[in-house]
Design a protein around this motif. Sequence first.
Motif, PDB file in Angstrom:
ATOM      1  N   VAL A   1      54.378  41.436  31.164  1.00 42.99           N
ATOM      2  CA  VAL A   1      53.356  40.748  31.958  1.00 42.99           C
ATOM      3  C   VAL A   1      53.703  40.839  33.436  1.00 42.99           C
ATOM      4  N   GLU A   2      54.982  40.673  33.749  1.00 42.95           N
ATOM      5  CA  GLU A   2      55.429  40.768  35.142  1.00 42.95           C
ATOM      6  C   GLU A   2      55.121  42.154  35.711  1.00 42.95           C
ATOM      7  N   LYS A   3      55.377  43.193  34.914  1.00 42.23           N
ATOM      8  CA  LYS A   3      55.077  44.559  35.344  1.00 42.23           C
ATOM      9  C   LYS A   3      53.583  44.721  35.611  1.00 42.23           C
ATOM     10  N   GLN A   4      52.756  44.183  34.712  1.00 37.65           N
ATOM     11  CA  GLN A   4      51.310  44.259  34.901  1.00 37.65           C
ATOM     12  C   GLN A   4      50.882  43.529  36.164  1.00 37.65           C
ATOM     13  N   LEU A   5      51.475  42.362  36.413  1.00 34.12           N
ATOM     14  CA  LEU A   5      51.151  41.599  37.616  1.00 34.12           C
ATOM     15  C   LEU A   5      51.536  42.363  38.875  1.00 34.12           C
TER      16      LEU A   5
ATOM     17  N   GLN B   1      64.542  36.095  19.044  1.00 32.12           N
ATOM     18  CA  GLN B   1      63.307  35.473  19.514  1.00 32.12           C
ATOM     19  C   GLN B   1      63.287  35.367  21.033  1.00 32.12           C
ATOM     20  N   VAL B   2      64.407  35.005  21.629  1.00 29.24           N
ATOM     21  CA  VAL B   2      64.487  34.892  23.086  1.00 29.24           C
ATOM     22  C   VAL B   2      64.279  36.265  23.722  1.00 29.24           C
ATOM     23  N   ARG B   3      64.887  37.285  23.136  1.00 25.65           N
ATOM     24  CA  ARG B   3      64.741  38.632  23.699  1.00 25.65           C
ATOM     25  C   ARG B   3      63.307  39.135  23.593  1.00 25.65           C
ATOM     26  N   VAL B   4      62.634  38.813  22.500  1.00 23.10           N
ATOM     27  CA  VAL B   4      61.233  39.208  22.344  1.00 23.10           C
ATOM     28  C   VAL B   4      60.388  38.530  23.414  1.00 23.10           C
ATOM     29  N   LYS B   5      60.598  37.229  23.613  1.00 22.31           N
ATOM     30  CA  LYS B   5      59.852  36.497  24.637  1.00 22.31           C
ATOM     31  C   LYS B   5      60.136  37.059  26.027  1.00 22.31           C
ATOM     32  N   LYS B   6      61.395  37.374  26.280  1.00 26.43           N
ATOM     33  CA  LYS B   6      61.776  37.929  27.576  1.00 26.43           C
ATOM     34  C   LYS B   6      61.088  39.272  27.797  1.00 26.43           C
ATOM     35  N   ARG B   7      61.049  40.115  26.768  1.00 22.67           N
ATOM     36  CA  ARG B   7      60.396  41.424  26.878  1.00 22.67           C
ATOM     37  C   ARG B   7      58.908  41.261  27.165  1.00 22.67           C
TER      38      ARG B   7
ATOM     39  N   GLU C   1      51.682  45.572  39.194  1.00 21.78           N
ATOM     40  CA  GLU C   1      50.707  46.654  39.342  1.00 21.78           C
ATOM     41  C   GLU C   1      49.395  46.125  39.927  1.00 21.78           C
ATOM     42  N   ILE C   2      48.977  44.962  39.475  1.00 27.34           N
ATOM     43  CA  ILE C   2      47.751  44.347  39.991  1.00 27.34           C
ATOM     44  C   ILE C   2      47.919  43.991  41.471  1.00 27.34           C
ATOM     45  N   LEU C   3      49.075  43.437  41.828  1.00 25.24           N
ATOM     46  CA  LEU C   3      49.325  43.095  43.230  1.00 25.24           C
ATOM     47  C   LEU C   3      49.336  44.346  44.115  1.00 25.24           C
ATOM     48  N   ALA C   4      49.906  45.432  43.609  1.00 24.78           N
ATOM     49  CA  ALA C   4      49.921  46.676  44.378  1.00 24.78           C
ATOM     50  C   ALA C   4      48.492  47.178  44.593  1.00 24.78           C
ATOM     51  N   LYS C   5      47.665  47.090  43.554  1.00 22.67           N
ATOM     52  CA  LYS C   5      46.261  47.501  43.687  1.00 22.67           C
ATOM     53  C   LYS C   5      45.535  46.603  44.691  1.00 22.67           C
ATOM     54  N   LYS C   6      45.844  45.297  44.635  1.00 24.44           N
ATOM     55  CA  LYS C   6      45.212  44.360  45.566  1.00 24.44           C
ATOM     56  C   LYS C   6      45.593  44.691  47.004  1.00 24.44           C
ATOM     57  N   ARG C   7      46.888  44.968  47.234  1.00 27.63           N
ATOM     58  CA  ARG C   7      47.333  45.326  48.581  1.00 27.63           C
ATOM     59  C   ARG C   7      46.640  46.597  49.074  1.00 27.63           C
ATOM     60  N   LYS C   8      46.502  47.560  48.168  1.00 33.15           N
ATOM     61  CA  LYS C   8      45.832  48.811  48.547  1.00 33.15           C
ATOM     62  C   LYS C   8      44.375  48.546  48.917  1.00 33.15           C
ATOM     63  N   LEU C   9      43.706  47.706  48.133  1.00 32.67           N
ATOM     64  CA  LEU C   9      42.309  47.356  48.438  1.00 32.67           C
ATOM     65  C   LEU C   9      42.207  46.601  49.760  1.00 32.67           C
ATOM     66  N   GLU C  10      43.157  45.717  50.036  1.00 37.34           N
ATOM     67  CA  GLU C  10      43.153  44.979  51.299  1.00 37.34           C
ATOM     68  C   GLU C  10      43.343  45.931  52.478  1.00 37.34           C
ATOM     69  N   GLU C  11      44.212  46.930  52.307  1.00 35.37           N
ATOM     70  CA  GLU C  11      44.411  47.926  53.358  1.00 35.37           C
ATOM     71  C   GLU C  11      43.126  48.723  53.586  1.00 35.37           C
ATOM     72  N   GLU C  12      42.479  49.124  52.480  1.00 31.57           N
ATOM     73  CA  GLU C  12      41.216  49.855  52.599  1.00 31.57           C
ATOM     74  C   GLU C  12      40.162  48.991  53.283  1.00 31.57           C
ATOM     75  N   GLU C  13      40.159  47.700  52.933  1.00 29.93           N
ATOM     76  CA  GLU C  13      39.207  46.779  53.554  1.00 29.93           C
ATOM     77  C   GLU C  13      39.453  46.689  55.055  1.00 29.93           C
ATOM     78  N   MET C  14      40.711  46.591  55.452  1.00 31.42           N
ATOM     79  CA  MET C  14      41.046  46.508  56.877  1.00 31.42           C
ATOM     80  C   MET C  14      40.629  47.787  57.603  1.00 31.42           C
ATOM     81  N   GLN C  15      40.824  48.930  56.954  1.00 34.89           N
ATOM     82  CA  GLN C  15      40.423  50.188  57.571  1.00 34.89           C
ATOM     83  C   GLN C  15      38.896  50.254  57.744  1.00 34.89           C
ATOM     84  N   VAL C  16      38.167  49.810  56.742  1.00 36.78           N
ATOM     85  CA  VAL C  16      36.704  49.814  56.826  1.00 36.78           C
ATOM     86  C   VAL C  16      36.262  48.857  57.932  1.00 36.78           C
TER      87      VAL C  16
END
Length: 105
Positions: free
Chosen positions: A78-82, A67-73, A84-99
Amino acid sequence: DMKPFYQWKLKVLPLMVKWFQKASACQDYFEESVDVFQRRELSAMYRFIRGVPMLVADGYWSQQLKQVRVKKRRIEEVEKQLLEILAKKRKLEEEEMQVLDRLSG
């Protein structure tokens, strides 16, 4: 003696119960009372279960570990998804700064 049954661990317990149920149906052939037979049955079950307590504990803790291993997985997913979302956010912020730089420059 219950030791020969330990190799099958707790899998043999339902078989023991059925054996005693069948044996109780043949009680007319035994020269002992119902009370004595029930004590013999209870004693055999007690000796068997007492001989394999770590199997019960190991089973419980193995289940807890799963059960602990399932929860950890799940958390890692979720951490991986977060990340990925943060990387997309940083990319958008960079694009915003360029614009903004192009607009002001």
